[in-house]
Design a protein around this motif. Structure first.
Motif, PDB file in Angstrom:
ATOM      1  N   TYR B 319      -8.364   6.819  18.646  1.00  0.00           N
ATOM      2  CA  TYR B 319      -9.517   6.037  18.173  1.00  0.00           C
ATOM      3  C   TYR B 319      -9.081   5.203  16.966  1.00  0.00           C
ATOM      4  CZ  TYR B 319      -9.895  10.037  14.941  1.00  0.00           C
ATOM      5  OH  TYR B 319      -9.622  11.028  14.027  1.00  0.00           O
ATOM      6  N   ASP B 320      -9.864   4.206  16.674  1.00  0.00           N
ATOM      7  CA  ASP B 320      -9.542   3.310  15.567  1.00  0.00           C
ATOM      8  C   ASP B 320      -9.529   4.100  14.258  1.00  0.00           C
ATOM      9  OD1 ASP B 320      -8.931   0.892  14.415  1.00  0.00           O
ATOM     10  OD2 ASP B 320     -11.027   0.316  14.138  1.00  0.00           O
ATOM     11  N   GLY B 321      -8.416   4.051  13.558  1.00  0.00           N
ATOM     12  CA  GLY B 321      -8.317   4.763  12.279  1.00  0.00           C
ATOM     13  C   GLY B 321      -7.841   6.196  12.414  1.00  0.00           C
ATOM     14  N   ALA B 322      -7.413   6.608  13.586  1.00  0.00           N
ATOM     15  CA  ALA B 322      -7.052   8.015  13.820  1.00  0.00           C
ATOM     16  C   ALA B 322      -5.842   8.463  12.992  1.00  0.00           C
ATOM     17  CB  ALA B 322      -6.774   8.250  15.304  1.00  0.00           C
ATOM     18  N   CYS B 323      -4.993   7.515  12.611  1.00  0.00           N
ATOM     19  CA  CYS B 323      -3.784   7.893  11.860  1.00  0.00           C
ATOM     20  C   CYS B 323      -4.042   8.010  10.359  1.00  0.00           C
ATOM     21  CB  CYS B 323      -2.691   6.839  12.035  1.00  0.00           C
ATOM     22  SG  CYS B 323      -2.314   6.446  13.718  1.00  0.00           S
ATOM     23  N   ALA B 324      -5.156   7.493   9.899  1.00  0.00           N
ATOM     24  CA  ALA B 324      -5.349   7.285   8.460  1.00  0.00           C
ATOM     25  C   ALA B 324      -5.451   8.587   7.676  1.00  0.00           C
ATOM     26  CB  ALA B 324      -6.614   6.453   8.250  1.00  0.00           C
ATOM     27  N   THR B 325      -4.864   8.573   6.469  1.00  0.00           N
ATOM     28  CA  THR B 325      -5.049   9.677   5.516  1.00  0.00           C
ATOM     29  C   THR B 325      -5.780   9.178   4.261  1.00  0.00           C
ATOM     30  OG1 THR B 325      -2.983   9.266   4.321  1.00  0.00           O
ATOM     31  CG2 THR B 325      -2.863  10.712   6.268  1.00  0.00           C
ATOM     32  N   GLY B 326      -5.825   7.849   4.067  1.00  0.00           N
ATOM     33  CA  GLY B 326      -6.419   7.298   2.845  1.00  0.00           C
ATOM     34  C   GLY B 326      -5.443   7.285   1.675  1.00  0.00           C
ATOM     35  N   LEU B 327      -4.217   7.737   1.897  1.00  0.00           N
ATOM     36  CA  LEU B 327      -3.207   7.779   0.833  1.00  0.00           C
ATOM     37  C   LEU B 327      -2.317   6.545   0.931  1.00  0.00           C
ATOM     38  CD1 LEU B 327      -2.211  11.513   1.350  1.00  0.00           C
ATOM     39  CD2 LEU B 327      -3.709  10.623  -0.454  1.00  0.00           C
ATOM     40  N   ASN B 328      -1.661   6.229  -0.180  1.00  0.00           N
ATOM     41  CA  ASN B 328      -0.730   5.096  -0.186  1.00  0.00           C
ATOM     42  C   ASN B 328       0.487   5.451  -1.032  1.00  0.00           C
ATOM     43  OD1 ASN B 328       0.535   2.446  -1.001  1.00  0.00           O
ATOM     44  ND2 ASN B 328      -1.103   1.683   0.326  1.00  0.00           N
ATOM     45  N   ILE B 329       1.661   5.149  -0.506  1.00  0.00           N
ATOM     46  CA  ILE B 329       2.912   5.547  -1.165  1.00  0.00           C
ATOM     47  C   ILE B 329       3.078   4.869  -2.523  1.00  0.00           C
ATOM     48  CG2 ILE B 329       4.485   3.765  -0.245  1.00  0.00           C
ATOM     49  CD1 ILE B 329       5.216   7.529  -0.231  1.00  0.00           C
ATOM     50  N   LEU B 330       2.352   3.766  -2.741  1.00  0.00           N
ATOM     51  CA  LEU B 330       2.447   3.078  -4.029  1.00  0.00           C
ATOM     52  C   LEU B 330       1.723   3.849  -5.128  1.00  0.00           C
ATOM     53  CD1 LEU B 330       1.836  -0.575  -2.773  1.00  0.00           C
ATOM     54  CD2 LEU B 330       4.019   0.420  -3.504  1.00  0.00           C
ATOM     55  N   HIS B 331       0.826   4.752  -4.740  1.00  0.00           N
ATOM     56  CA  HIS B 331       0.030   5.469  -5.743  1.00  0.00           C
ATOM     57  C   HIS B 331       0.055   6.985  -5.550  1.00  0.00           C
ATOM     58  CE1 HIS B 331      -1.603   1.459  -6.151  1.00  0.00           C
ATOM     59  NE2 HIS B 331      -2.030   1.499  -4.914  1.00  0.00           N
ATOM     60  N   ASP B 332       0.348   7.428  -4.363  1.00  0.00           N
ATOM     61  CA  ASP B 332       0.219   8.862  -4.068  1.00  0.00           C
ATOM     62  C   ASP B 332       1.578   9.474  -3.766  1.00  0.00           C
ATOM     63  OD1 ASP B 332      -2.765   9.105  -4.019  1.00  0.00           O
ATOM     64  OD2 ASP B 332      -2.523   7.603  -2.429  1.00  0.00           O
ATOM     65  N   ASP B 333       1.670  10.750  -4.070  1.00  0.00           N
ATOM     66  CA  ASP B 333       2.899  11.488  -3.805  1.00  0.00           C
ATOM     67  C   ASP B 333       2.909  11.965  -2.350  1.00  0.00           C
ATOM     68  OD1 ASP B 333       5.157  12.696  -5.571  1.00  0.00           O
ATOM     69  OD2 ASP B 333       4.612  14.254  -4.131  1.00  0.00           O
ATOM     70  N   LEU B 334       4.108  12.114  -1.793  1.00  0.00           N
ATOM     71  CA  LEU B 334       4.190  12.616  -0.413  1.00  0.00           C
ATOM     72  C   LEU B 334       3.534  13.980  -0.261  1.00  0.00           C
ATOM     73  CD1 LEU B 334       7.732  11.823   1.080  1.00  0.00           C
ATOM     74  CD2 LEU B 334       5.505  10.968   1.830  1.00  0.00           C
ATOM     75  N   ASP B 335       3.604  14.791  -1.319  1.00  0.00           N
ATOM     76  CA  ASP B 335       2.992  16.120  -1.219  1.00  0.00           C
ATOM     77  C   ASP B 335       1.494  16.054  -0.964  1.00  0.00           C
ATOM     78  OD1 ASP B 335       5.559  17.094  -1.917  1.00  0.00           O
ATOM     79  OD2 ASP B 335       4.604  18.880  -2.771  1.00  0.00           O
ATOM     80  N   ALA B 336       0.862  14.950  -1.389  1.00  0.00           N
ATOM     81  CA  ALA B 336      -0.582  14.817  -1.154  1.00  0.00           C
ATOM     82  C   ALA B 336      -0.893  14.791   0.337  1.00  0.00           C
ATOM     83  CB  ALA B 336      -1.103  13.553  -1.826  1.00  0.00           C
ATOM     84  N   ALA B 337       0.052  14.287   1.133  1.00  0.00           N
ATOM     85  CA  ALA B 337      -0.169  14.237   2.583  1.00  0.00           C
ATOM     86  C   ALA B 337      -0.241  15.641   3.183  1.00  0.00           C
ATOM     87  CB  ALA B 337       0.944  13.434   3.257  1.00  0.00           C
ATOM     88  N   LEU B 338       0.389  16.596   2.504  1.00  0.00           N
ATOM     89  CA  LEU B 338       0.380  17.969   3.032  1.00  0.00           C
ATOM     90  C   LEU B 338      -0.984  18.634   2.867  1.00  0.00           C
ATOM     91  CD1 LEU B 338       3.885  19.126   1.729  1.00  0.00           C
ATOM     92  CD2 LEU B 338       3.286  18.243   3.995  1.00  0.00           C
ATOM     93  N   GLU B 339      -1.916  17.930   2.203  1.00  0.00           N
ATOM     94  CA  GLU B 339      -3.293  18.421   2.070  1.00  0.00           C
ATOM     95  C   GLU B 339      -4.197  17.822   3.137  1.00  0.00           C
ATOM     96  OE1 GLU B 339      -4.441  20.280  -0.818  1.00  0.00           O
ATOM     97  OE2 GLU B 339      -2.292  20.576  -1.143  1.00  0.00           O
ATOM     98  N   ASP B 340      -3.689  16.838   3.861  1.00  0.00           N
ATOM     99  CA  ASP B 340      -4.523  16.150   4.851  1.00  0.00           C
ATOM    100  C   ASP B 340      -4.765  17.066   6.056  1.00  0.00           C
ATOM    101  OD1 ASP B 340      -5.499  13.274   5.840  1.00  0.00           O
ATOM    102  OD2 ASP B 340      -4.536  14.310   7.523  1.00  0.00           O
ATOM    103  N   HIS B 341      -6.025  17.193   6.456  1.00  0.00           N
ATOM    104  CA  HIS B 341      -6.358  18.121   7.541  1.00  0.00           C
ATOM    105  C   HIS B 341      -5.636  17.766   8.841  1.00  0.00           C
ATOM    106  CE1 HIS B 341      -9.216  19.688   4.782  1.00  0.00           C
ATOM    107  NE2 HIS B 341      -9.891  20.389   5.674  1.00  0.00           N
ATOM    108  N   GLY B 342      -5.467  16.454   9.082  1.00  0.00           N
ATOM    109  CA  GLY B 342      -4.784  16.033  10.303  1.00  0.00           C
ATOM    110  C   GLY B 342      -3.328  16.474  10.320  1.00  0.00           C
TER     111      GLY B 342
END
Lengths: 65, 417
Positions: B319-342
């Motif tokens: 679906y449209d937006g299915a990949c999104a986490t809302g994070l951006n490498i310019l501002h967020d740390d990679l570890d923040a992605a490990l909190e994403d439910h997906g």
């Protein structure tokens, strides 16, 4: 049970029980698929990062584990 | 503040689109039960959003998610430098022994080999000593020539090529904007990769299964290219958009793959076929290394050309937006992605499977199939694979063949005594 054809038997046990088979038997005959997979399984026991699912849309066989 | 609002908007949309994992996965409970995230191992950099081919099944351009339209065509230097720096911190923090960075697109070679070389050099320099760095790219092959391959070899960038079997089948789907097939160009490119001086960067071939084609002809064509490995990919589909099944067939994907498996297994080929070797290893009690089968944790994120940290882009087929986490490498740390439910949902093995799958003994091997193929609108990703019956037939067949070989070896050992 292992003699039963899995396609006819909905309750077949998925894993092959090779716990009583000597490893050399599975590794025999050189570069067969079974030997390669047995080798891979053995190597994975030593992988410090564990077995990790890799990105599918990239063609490369990770031989480290 | 703006980033947090954006992240919240994304998460709200995800909760609406997919109850599992975005509403139902209890991250606090997982942590309380002792679960820890698996650090990122594969970082996919979408260095170029556009492609010089227009394949009819492409999940980036032809399916639900069209976010590529809003992103820069070319990844700016500041984005990949931020990704490299973030990966370096991630490796040090988690003391990783190795990482892979995969340059992807679109078509990554549109980025230009000199820029790819610079990226590879800075990436290797950034990683701590003792961390193995694998850099690769997946290409449609059209832009590979001697000069490009020489540069990739100089920078130790491995090359995977996408090719869909024999010329007629390949050219039916993998066409340029003018509608002409790309097989001839890809064949020339692979011929260059096969040369002894280039084999060190020849990664392998990806082929998408097309059930209306001749599986043996396809396999023999791929085999003639002498790749170190082949992988067969099921076309991305889900319960809302089921896979194409030719009239009169129920499990055409299994039927096709079974024929290829038998040819490969009978010939004891030295060429690895990732899907088949994963299934055999899983049947022996080991772990799977690919997204299509098994329950191994998935440890990958994508950085898009605008810096967005996303899940793998095959999810775009859902679906449209299915990949999104809302994070951006310019501002967020990679570890923040490990909190994403997906992302978490793909690291928790059996806990992410549906009750239907858990009642089926095959789940230990199939792992409910590719996460993308489980999607159903509303309920999300806690469903059996839309390829469930195909997977059961294929895995059952492989199990029968391997069990027979083990029995045969046992007999030979007894007779030799």
């Amino acid at each position: 049970m292992e003699n039963a054809s899995t396609t006819d038997n909905p309750t077949w046990p998925p894993l092959l029980d090779v716990t009583r088979r000597p490893m050399v038997e599975l590794l025999a005959n050189g570069d067969t698929a079974l030997a390669r997979c047995t080798n891979r399984l053995i190597r994975s026991l030593d992988d410090p990062d564990g077995v990790i699912s890799a990105f599918q849309n990239y063609a490369f066989q990770n031989l480290a584990s | 503040m703006i980033d947090r609002v954006s992240t919240e908007v994304v998460r709200a949309a995800q909760r609406e689109a997919a109850a599992w994992p975005y509403r139902e996965l209890d991250l606090a409970r997982l942590r309380a039960d002792g679960w820890h995230p698996t650090p990122i191992h594969d970082l996919i950099l979408k260095v170029h959003q556009r492609c010089n081919l227009a394949c009819d099944y492409c999940f980036v351009y032809t399916q639900a998610d069209q976010t590529w339209r809003d992103r820069p065509a070319v990844m700016p230097d500041e984005v990949w430098r931020a990704a490299v720096a973030s990966l370096g911190r991630h490796v040090r923090r988690h003391r990783l022994s190795g990482v892979r960075v995969i340059l992807h697109g679109g078509e990554p070679l549109l980025y230009g080999v000199s820029r790819l070389g610079l990226l590879a050099s800075e990436l290797r320099a950034e990683m701590p000593a003792g961390c193995k760095v694998h850099i690769g790219l997946q290409t449609n092959g059209v832009l590979l020539n001697e000069k490009v391959i020489g540069s990739l070899r100089q920078h130790r960038i491995m090359v995977g090529v996408s090719v869909d079997g024999v010329e007629a089948d390949h050219d039916r789907h993998r066409v340029g904007p003018n509608g002409r097939g790309s097989f001839a160009a890809v064949r020339d490119a692979i011929d260059l990769l096969r040369r002894p001086e280039n084999r060190s960067i020849y990664g392998g071939l990806l082929c998408t299964v097309a059930p209306e084609t001749d599986p043996i002809a396809c396999y023999e064509q791929l085999r003639a290219f002498e790749p170190p490995m082949i992988d067969f990919l099921l076309p991305h589909a889900n319960w809302e958009r089921p896979p194409r099944r030719p009239a009169g067939t129920t499990t055409p994907y299994a039927d096709w793959l079974v024929r290829v498996f038998d040819r490969w297994y009978d010939e004891s080929d030295a060429i690895s076929v990732r899907l088949f070797e994963d299934i055999i290893t899983l049947l022996l009690g080991g772990g799977g290394q690919s997204e299509q089968v098994g329950l191994s944790p998935s440890a990958m994120v994508v950085v898009e050309s605008d810096g967005a940290i996303e899940q793998v882009d095959s999810l775009k087929s859902a679906y449209d937006g299915a990949c999104a986490t809302g994070l951006n490498i310019l501002h967020d740390d990679l570890d923040a992605a490990l909190e994403d439910h997906g992302i978490v949902a793909r690291q928790i093995g059996r806990a992410a499977l549906s009750a239907h799958c858990l009642q089926c003994p095959v789940h230990q091997v199939c792992g409910a199939g590719h996460y993308v193929h489980r999607y159903r609108p509303g309920s999300g990703f806690r469903n059996p694979s839309v390829y469930c019956e195909d997977m059961r037939i294929l895995i059952g067949h492989i199990r029968d063949r391997v069990a027979a070989e083990i029995r045969q070896r046992e007999t030979e050992v007894v007779e030799a005594r």
